[in-house]
Motif scaffolding. Structure first.
Motif, PDB file in Angstrom:
ATOM      1  N   ARG A 182      98.319   5.652  19.270  1.00  0.00           N
ATOM      2  CA  ARG A 182      99.356   4.668  18.988  1.00  0.00           C
ATOM      3  C   ARG A 182      98.743   3.533  18.161  1.00  0.00           C
ATOM      4  N   ARG A 183      99.611   2.785  17.507  1.00  0.00           N
ATOM      5  CA  ARG A 183      99.112   1.658  16.702  1.00  0.00           C
ATOM      6  C   ARG A 183      98.344   0.659  17.552  1.00  0.00           C
ATOM      7  N   GLU A 184      98.889   0.355  18.730  1.00  0.00           N
ATOM      8  CA  GLU A 184      98.210  -0.639  19.570  1.00  0.00           C
ATOM      9  C   GLU A 184      96.842  -0.147  20.025  1.00  0.00           C
ATOM     10  N   GLU A 185      96.691   1.182  20.179  1.00  0.00           N
ATOM     11  CA  GLU A 185      95.393   1.723  20.569  1.00  0.00           C
ATOM     12  C   GLU A 185      94.392   1.606  19.430  1.00  0.00           C
ATOM     13  N   VAL A 186      94.834   1.878  18.197  1.00  0.00           N
ATOM     14  CA  VAL A 186      93.938   1.696  17.049  1.00  0.00           C
ATOM     15  C   VAL A 186      93.518   0.239  16.948  1.00  0.00           C
ATOM     16  N   ALA A 187      94.470  -0.674  17.121  1.00  0.00           N
ATOM     17  CA  ALA A 187      94.157  -2.105  17.043  1.00  0.00           C
ATOM     18  C   ALA A 187      93.149  -2.499  18.115  1.00  0.00           C
ATOM     19  N   GLN A 188      93.382  -2.023  19.345  1.00  0.00           N
ATOM     20  CA  GLN A 188      92.477  -2.359  20.436  1.00  0.00           C
ATOM     21  C   GLN A 188      91.070  -1.836  20.184  1.00  0.00           C
ATOM     22  N   LEU A 189      90.969  -0.577  19.791  1.00  0.00           N
ATOM     23  CA  LEU A 189      89.663   0.026  19.559  1.00  0.00           C
ATOM     24  C   LEU A 189      88.945  -0.595  18.365  1.00  0.00           C
ATOM     25  N   ALA A 231      88.081   2.203  10.075  1.00  0.00           N
ATOM     26  CA  ALA A 231      87.546   3.494   9.628  1.00  0.00           C
ATOM     27  C   ALA A 231      86.780   4.181  10.747  1.00  0.00           C
ATOM     28  N   ARG A 232      86.013   3.420  11.528  1.00  0.00           N
ATOM     29  CA  ARG A 232      85.279   4.019  12.647  1.00  0.00           C
ATOM     30  C   ARG A 232      86.239   4.554  13.714  1.00  0.00           C
ATOM     31  N   THR A 233      87.268   3.775  14.005  1.00  0.00           N
ATOM     32  CA  THR A 233      88.235   4.214  15.014  1.00  0.00           C
ATOM     33  C   THR A 233      88.943   5.490  14.578  1.00  0.00           C
ATOM     34  N   LEU A 234      89.303   5.559  13.305  1.00  0.00           N
ATOM     35  CA  LEU A 234      90.033   6.718  12.796  1.00  0.00           C
ATOM     36  C   LEU A 234      89.106   7.854  12.379  1.00  0.00           C
ATOM     37  N   ARG A 235      87.802   7.652  12.571  1.00  0.00           N
ATOM     38  CA  ARG A 235      86.809   8.698  12.299  1.00  0.00           C
ATOM     39  C   ARG A 235      86.865   9.171  10.845  1.00  0.00           C
ATOM     40  N   ARG A 278      98.695   6.266   8.585  1.00  0.00           N
ATOM     41  CA  ARG A 278      99.492   7.001   9.566  1.00  0.00           C
ATOM     42  C   ARG A 278      98.981   8.437   9.722  1.00  0.00           C
ATOM     43  N   SER A 279      98.633   9.072   8.598  1.00  0.00           N
ATOM     44  CA  SER A 279      98.161  10.455   8.677  1.00  0.00           C
ATOM     45  C   SER A 279      96.814  10.549   9.375  1.00  0.00           C
ATOM     46  N   ARG A 280      95.923   9.572   9.157  1.00  0.00           N
ATOM     47  CA  ARG A 280      94.619   9.593   9.818  1.00  0.00           C
ATOM     48  C   ARG A 280      94.770   9.281  11.310  1.00  0.00           C
ATOM     49  N   ARG A 281      95.685   8.373  11.637  1.00  0.00           N
ATOM     50  CA  ARG A 281      95.911   8.040  13.052  1.00  0.00           C
ATOM     51  C   ARG A 281      96.450   9.234  13.821  1.00  0.00           C
ATOM     52  N   ALA A 282      97.288  10.025  13.169  1.00  0.00           N
ATOM     53  CA  ALA A 282      97.926  11.152  13.844  1.00  0.00           C
ATOM     54  C   ALA A 282      96.948  12.255  14.228  1.00  0.00           C
ATOM     55  N   ARG A 283      95.815  12.318  13.573  1.00  0.00           N
ATOM     56  CA  ARG A 283      94.893  13.422  13.857  1.00  0.00           C
ATOM     57  C   ARG A 283      93.838  13.056  14.903  1.00  0.00           C
ATOM     58  N   VAL A 284      93.779  11.794  15.335  1.00  0.00           N
ATOM     59  CA  VAL A 284      92.806  11.363  16.339  1.00  0.00           C
ATOM     60  C   VAL A 284      93.509  11.311  17.693  1.00  0.00           C
ATOM     61  N   THR A 285      93.032  12.083  18.647  1.00  0.00           N
ATOM     62  CA  THR A 285      93.645  12.116  19.970  1.00  0.00           C
ATOM     63  C   THR A 285      92.991  11.075  20.880  1.00  0.00           C
ATOM     64  N   PRO A 286      93.683  10.679  21.953  1.00  0.00           N
ATOM     65  CA  PRO A 286      93.046   9.752  22.910  1.00  0.00           C
ATOM     66  C   PRO A 286      91.740  10.312  23.467  1.00  0.00           C
ATOM     67  N   GLU A 287      91.711  11.636  23.699  1.00  0.00           N
ATOM     68  CA  GLU A 287      90.479  12.239  24.218  1.00  0.00           C
ATOM     69  C   GLU A 287      89.313  12.061  23.242  1.00  0.00           C
ATOM     70  N   VAL A 298      88.527   9.546  21.570  1.00  0.00           N
ATOM     71  CA  VAL A 298      87.937   8.203  21.648  1.00  0.00           C
ATOM     72  C   VAL A 298      87.711   7.766  23.089  1.00  0.00           C
ATOM     73  N   GLY A 299      87.772   8.741  24.009  1.00  0.00           N
ATOM     74  CA  GLY A 299      87.465   8.439  25.402  1.00  0.00           C
ATOM     75  C   GLY A 299      88.564   7.744  26.161  1.00  0.00           C
ATOM     76  N   MET A 300      89.814   7.917  25.751  1.00  0.00           N
ATOM     77  CA  MET A 300      90.949   7.302  26.427  1.00  0.00           C
ATOM     78  C   MET A 300      91.746   8.376  27.166  1.00  0.00           C
ATOM     79  N   PRO A 301      92.397   8.012  28.259  1.00  0.00           N
ATOM     80  CA  PRO A 301      93.263   8.997  28.934  1.00  0.00           C
ATOM     81  C   PRO A 301      94.442   9.357  28.058  1.00  0.00           C
ATOM     82  N   PRO A 302      94.926  10.586  28.119  1.00  0.00           N
ATOM     83  CA  PRO A 302      96.006  11.009  27.227  1.00  0.00           C
ATOM     84  C   PRO A 302      97.302  10.266  27.462  1.00  0.00           C
ATOM     85  N   GLY A 303      97.587   9.869  28.702  1.00  0.00           N
ATOM     86  CA  GLY A 303      98.833   9.170  28.975  1.00  0.00           C
ATOM     87  C   GLY A 303     100.030  10.107  28.897  1.00  0.00           C
TER      88      GLY A 303
END
Length: 308
Positions: free
Chosen positions: A46-53, A81-85, A21-30, A32-37
């Motif tokens: 979001r969790r679903e975005e991590v899963a998708q990526l 790990a790659r998604t969460l950098r 959760r802490s690693r996910r919170a620090r990665v913005t959509p920008e 990873v090349g996603m629109p901020p929404g």
């Protein structure tokens, strides 16, 4: 990998959930090349975005982040790990929390580099011999006393064909009269078992597989010990070495881990008695060219028959 007890596993899963959760919170959509929404109630993905990526199911990733008792493969953890950098220490931490054996990424060009600070520590340990080994017993750095004890002519007696100074290769292929280890039958099985303990993290890596194959071909003794499958961790040992100038030297070896070099260690050799301490002083002085009349300071063997 150490098998965890039920209580240890019970505590580790919440740690895994909090870490993700802490690693996910620090990665913005920008990032990873996603629109901020819109309407993001919390920072980061979001969790679903991590899963998708990461190419995994949303439900599966949700359960992983909730700390549920599910099994994760190394491939899936790598994708997350790659998604969460995650950097290398974070990735290793993720593996440990998920109870998956960690194998660091390595390319053939990866070479352990000993920093000037570590070399300074080795030099400060003089007159005690000290060396940096990796888990395959490649020699990465030494101090002057180590060289005086083990490399009297300034070079390895027999070089590893892979182009790296390696203690195991030397000890298994050097002619018996020139071997610095007095009791090879005791010491070499321990060294092979220590290397075998590290081998599990490198199965299939070309550098390791080539080294084992070539040394097995060069030394039937190594091949026999390798087939035994024995495994022991590095530890403190008393060893006896021989040197043409001072005879036998009894030393206690101690391994020290190095931050930032997880599979490398500083090994120091401390004289085990007064005679050995005096021998090391002579070798150091001879190496530095300040011994004066070294012949007068030679240490006689117990039987008085002269230097070996």
């Amino acid at each position: 990998m150490t098998t965890l007890t039920a209580p240890a596993r019970h505590h580790r899963r919440p740690e895994l959930a909090a870490f993700l959760r802490s690693r996910r919170a620090r990665v913005t959509p920008e990032d990873v090349g996603m629109p901020p929404g819109l309407r993001r109630r919390t920072p980061g993905l979001r969790r679903e975005e991590v899963a998708q990526l990461s190419g995994v199911g949303v439900t599966w990733y949700t359960w992983l982040e909730q700390g549920r008792p599910i099994n994760a493969s190394a491939q899936v953890l790598d994708a997350v790990a790659r998604t969460l950098r995650l950097d290398r220490p974070e990735r290793e931490h993720l593996y440990h929390l998920a109870e998956v054996p960690y194998a660091p990424d390595r390319s053939p060009e990866d070479v352990e580099v000993v920093s000037p600070e570590i070399q300074g520590i080795l030099d400060a340990l003089v007159p005690h011999p000290a060396v940096v080994y990796n888990s395959r017993y490649d020699v990465l750095a030494t101090n002057a006393t180590y060289d005086a004890l083990f490399l009297p002519d300034g070079r390895d007696p027999l070089g590893n064909p892979l182009g790296v100074r390696n203690v195991l290769w030397t000890l298994f292929t050097i002619p018996e009269p020139a071997c610095p280890v007095v009791d090879k039958r005791v010491e070499l099985p321990v060294m092979v078992a220590q290397m075998r303990g590290a081998y599990g993290r490198h199965v299939g890596e070309p550098a390791w597989e080539t080294f084992v194959r070539l040394l097995s071909e060069a030394s039937p003794d190594f091949a026999r010990l390798w087939r035994s499958g024995d495994v022991v961790p590095p530890g403190t040992r008393v060893k006896t070495f021989r040197h043409d100038l001072v005879g036998e030297v009894r030393m206690t070896s101690v391994s020290l881990s190095i931050n930032g070099m997880p599979e490398c260690r500083i090994v120091t050799y401390t004289p085990n008695d007064e005679e050995s301490r005096h021998a090391i002083e002579i070798l150091r002085a001879a190496k530095e060219g300040t011994a004066g009349d070294v012949g007068k300071r030679r240490i006689p063997p117990p039987d008085g028959d002269g230097i070996r």
